[in-house]
Design a protein around this motif. Structure first.
Motif: not given
Length: 251
Positions: A69-85, A59-67
């Motif tokens: 941004c470094p994967a370490r700076e990426c984070e999904p919402v709690s619960g079902r991961p349907v969006a990013s924090v 999930i963090r790698q995917a958000i990083g590829h899209g945005s």
């Protein structure tokens, strides 16, 4: 078109990233997990724990590829991961099957991913007779094609994820006709579907855009046994989305 509030430049097309789970029998709980993720993974063991940890890395790698941004700076919402924090503004869909995890990411809502092994569902006719529309039953059983069934099945699963619904009572909300024209129960515009094959899997994405836009993505080299987020992760194979259709309002 919605974007992020992080200052990172988003890709306008949705993307899909896959990775194999690590072969290690047990994985550590990395320090980058959120408190919610630590509590959740503690409930699992064996393959289920390995799947969960691997998917959180992806999930963090995917958000990083899209945005960008470094994967370490990426984070999904709690619960079902349907969006990013972090960074905000990204929408996600997750799928697992046969030791492979997949994560789709988009800067717009309305995204659903399903991946299935090409050899899955040996008794697929029973599924068709029980859950599919009469139109789908007629042509799928007449064609007697496992490949056609699998494409229809993944389209339905991805559609339900994209529209925020479960399977129960909803498999007929998307109808696939003999020419693979698609009709859904949503009346807003821009719904479309794309799929491709990679490493013995059929990967299907449903998403919403104002114009025709094919997704991108690929198979990432899997996480190391320590689930390091800082290493550069190469793309081992691109994901070719060779099939695409619009989803029309039902009639």
């Amino acid at each position: 078109m919605a974007g992020t509030s992080s200052g990172c430049n988003p890709d306008m097309a949705p993307s899909v990233w896959l990775c194999p789970e690590p072969e290690a029998s047990a994985l550590p709980c990395p320090r980058w997990l959120t408190e919610y993720e630590r509590t959740t993974v503690a409930k699992f063991s064996g393959p289920r724990q390995r799947e969960y940890l691997s998917s959180r890395w992806l999930i963090r790698q995917a958000i990083g590829h899209g945005s960008k941004c470094p994967a370490r700076e990426c984070e999904p919402v709690s619960g079902r991961p349907v969006a990013s924090v972090r960074p905000k503004g990204w929408h996600l869909s997750l799928s697992h099957s046969g030791g492979i995890s997949g994560c789709a990411v988009s800067d717009q809502p309305g995204i659903g991913l399903d991946l299935e092994p090409l050899n899955r569902h040996p008794h697929w006719q029973k599924v068709v007779r029980r859950w599919f529309t009469r139109t789908e039953q007629d042509w799928l059983l007449a064609n007697d094609s496992h490949e056609d069934f699998l494409r229809v099945w993944t389209l339905k699963e991805a559609w339900l994820k994209a529209t925020g619904r479960g399977i129960a009572g909803n498999l007929q909300t998307l109808e696939v006709r003999p020419d693979f024209s698609l009709y859904g129960d949503r009346h807003d515009s821009g719904w479309q579907a794309a799929s491709g094959e990679l490493e013995g899997f059929l990967v299907t994405l449903v998403y919403q855009r104002d114009h025709i836009l094919l997704p991108s993505g690929g198979l990432l080299a899997g996480p190391t046994a320590d689930l390091d987020l800082d290493r550069v992760v190469p793309t081992e194979s691109p994901l070719p989305f060779s099939w695409h259709r619009p989803i029309e309002p039902g009639n």
